[in-house]
Scaffold this active site. Structure first.
Site, PDB file in Angstrom:
ATOM      1  N   CYS A 110      29.561  49.153  40.274  1.00 63.92           N
ATOM      2  CA  CYS A 110      28.947  47.894  41.148  1.00 63.92           C
ATOM      3  C   CYS A 110      27.336  48.433  40.999  1.00 63.92           C
ATOM      4  CB  CYS A 110      29.491  47.655  42.672  1.00 63.92           C
ATOM      5  SG  CYS A 110      28.652  46.315  43.265  1.00 63.92           S
ATOM      6  N   CYS A 113      25.419  47.132  44.513  1.00 64.68           N
ATOM      7  CA  CYS A 113      25.897  47.326  45.911  1.00 64.68           C
ATOM      8  C   CYS A 113      26.985  48.262  45.867  1.00 64.68           C
ATOM      9  CB  CYS A 113      26.312  46.065  46.571  1.00 64.68           C
ATOM     10  SG  CYS A 113      27.624  45.239  45.901  1.00 64.68           S
ATOM     11  N   SER A 114      27.862  48.007  46.636  1.00 61.05           N
ATOM     12  CA  SER A 114      29.427  48.952  46.338  1.00 61.05           C
ATOM     13  C   SER A 114      30.531  48.222  46.481  1.00 61.05           C
ATOM     14  CB  SER A 114      29.245  49.615  47.656  1.00 61.05           C
ATOM     15  OG  SER A 114      28.127  50.338  48.004  1.00 61.05           O
ATOM     16  N   CYS A 115      30.534  46.969  45.753  1.00 62.48           N
ATOM     17  CA  CYS A 115      31.645  46.117  45.909  1.00 62.48           C
ATOM     18  C   CYS A 115      32.773  46.645  45.313  1.00 62.48           C
ATOM     19  CB  CYS A 115      31.481  44.953  45.045  1.00 62.48           C
ATOM     20  SG  CYS A 115      30.149  43.705  45.932  1.00 62.48           S
TER      21      CYS A 115
END
Length: 209
Positions: A110, A113-115
């Site tokens: 990702c 972000c940190s999805c």
């Protein structure tokens, strides 16, 4: 110093952390009241990261390996196929399953972000959120895989999938040889968290601890 750490990327980071924020608030409260030792929390988080969380995903992969009809459904509509096993994301984010084949290896990142597919993989590992992984997995996926101890044949293609808040990916690793007579429980034991992110392969029959 400036407050450069409030840039847009980090605001985006916060989207995924609804659940984590609540966990953190609870940790802080319990720690302040002296009810819990921070080391105990680390142990709990570790359990979710590596044991409990990924078991859901491992069950999905094992079913896909064992049941061609389920594998087809997972390819067509991963969100529904995964939900049929009782694993769904709280935000209702969509899931897509990408299947490793003899020709192609898939890896998930990702970049913004940190999805991460919480519902099937639990808590993301620390390195998944690290800028080095997020940038390098896109630029040099083969090099990143080598660092994870995965040496792929030169002719095997690597596809990088960039997850978003709306769409999370689950990698279905290749089924190891010699597992023809395995039950789904035995198959699930071969599926590691990293193999469902694409930074690892499924374990071979002799490698299960």
């Amino acid at each position: 110093m400036g407050d450069h750490h409030h840039d847009r990327e980090h605001d985006h980071d916060n989207h995924y952390s609804d659940m984590q924020a609540r966990v953190r608030a609870l940790e802080t409260l319990l720690t302040e009241k002296g009810l819990i030792d921070p080391a105990a929390i680390d142990a709990i988080v570790e359990t979710y990261e590596t044991r409990i969380g990924p078991r859901n995903g491992a069950a999905v992969v094992a079913k896909a390996w064992a049941e061609p009809d389920f594998a087809d459904w997972l390819k067509r509509d991963a969100t529904a196929a995964i939900a049929s096993l009782g694993f769904t994301g709280r935000q209702g984010e969509h899931m897509r399953a990408v299947f490793n084949t003899p020709e192609t290896h898939n890896i998930v990142v990702c970049t913004l972000c940190s999805c991460y597919p919480w519902a099937v993989l639990g808590l993301p590992p620390v390195w998944y959120k690290a800028p080095a992984y997020r940038s390098r997995a896109v630029i040099d996926p083969r090099g990143v895989l080598t660092e994870f101890g995965v040496q792929l044949p030169e002719q095997k293609k690597i596809r990088v999938w960039d997850s978003t808040a709306e769409l999370r990916y689950l990698v279905v690793p290749e089924r190891p040889a010699g597992t023809e007579d395995y039950s789904q429980e035995e198959l699930a034991a071969l599926v590691t968290r990293n193999s469902m992110i694409g930074t690892g392969l499924a374990l071979l029959p002799g490698e299960v601890a």
